[in-house]
Design a protein around this motif. Structure first.
Motif, PDB file in Angstrom:
ATOM      1  N   LEU A 165       0.816  -1.208   0.000  1.00  0.00           N
ATOM      2  CA  LEU A 165       0.000   0.000   0.000  1.00  0.00           C
ATOM      3  C   LEU A 165       0.854   1.265   0.000  1.00  0.00           C
ATOM      4  CD1 LEU A 165      -3.057   0.603   0.105  1.00  0.00           C
ATOM      5  CD2 LEU A 165      -2.800   0.875   2.562  1.00  0.00           C
ATOM      6  N   HIS A 166       0.558   2.170  -0.959  1.00  0.00           N
ATOM      7  CA  HIS A 166       1.232   3.461  -1.045  1.00  0.00           C
ATOM      8  C   HIS A 166       0.307   4.598  -0.621  1.00  0.00           C
ATOM      9  CE1 HIS A 166       4.787   1.971  -3.183  1.00  0.00           C
ATOM     10  NE2 HIS A 166       3.956   1.194  -3.849  1.00  0.00           N
ATOM     11  N   ARG A 167      -0.981   4.428  -0.923  1.00  0.00           N
ATOM     12  CA  ARG A 167      -1.958   5.469  -0.597  1.00  0.00           C
ATOM     13  C   ARG A 167      -3.178   4.829   0.052  1.00  0.00           C
ATOM     14  NH1 ARG A 167      -0.917   7.374  -6.248  1.00  0.00           N
ATOM     15  NH2 ARG A 167       0.665   8.969  -6.005  1.00  0.00           N
ATOM     16  N   LEU A 168      -3.618   5.470   1.134  1.00  0.00           N
ATOM     17  CA  LEU A 168      -4.812   5.001   1.842  1.00  0.00           C
ATOM     18  C   LEU A 168      -5.667   6.208   2.191  1.00  0.00           C
ATOM     19  CD1 LEU A 168      -6.508   2.858   3.368  1.00  0.00           C
ATOM     20  CD2 LEU A 168      -5.035   3.292   5.354  1.00  0.00           C
ATOM     21  N   SER A 169      -6.951   6.110   1.886  1.00  0.00           N
ATOM     22  CA  SER A 169      -7.908   7.147   2.262  1.00  0.00           C
ATOM     23  C   SER A 169      -9.096   6.458   2.914  1.00  0.00           C
ATOM     24  CB  SER A 169      -8.350   7.925   1.018  1.00  0.00           C
ATOM     25  OG  SER A 169      -9.368   8.838   1.367  1.00  0.00           O
TER      26      SER A 169
END
Length: 102
Positions: free
Chosen positions: A85-89
């Motif tokens: 995972l690089h981006r989590l929202s």
């Protein structure tokens, strides 16, 4: 499992979701998936149930958007299952009465 080359997925169930663990675990099985956005609703008067990802595989997802109320106590477990995972929202992290508040 039946979509081995799927790279992007957007889920928006029409019905209320009682526990999102099953949905996440099925998503983890998509080996080429890089982007996933999931939007679900729980009934407004219910606390979200904790998600247990103990029986889930590791996911290849690099960009994850959870547009829902997500239990704070499940965040570590979720991150553990997404090693790439690089981006989590996450729209809304919430405490649940089902969690141990220590």
């Amino acid at each position: 499992m039946f979509l081995p080359n799927l790279h992007s997925l957007v889920l928006n169930p029409a019905e209320y979701v009682e526990n999102s663990t099953d949905t996440f675990c099925k998503m983890f099985r998509l080996s080429k998936l890089k982007y996933c956005k999931i939007k679900y609703q729980i009934k407004i008067d219910e606390d979200p149930l904790p998600n247990y990802f103990n029986e889930c595989d590791y996911s290849s997802v690099e960009h994850l958007i959870i547009d829902a109320r997500f239990p704070y106590g499940s965040l570590n477990s979720l991150l553990y299952c997404f090693p790439k995972l690089h981006r989590l929202s996450i729209d809304c992290l919430v405490y649940s009465r089902y969690e141990d508040n220590e």
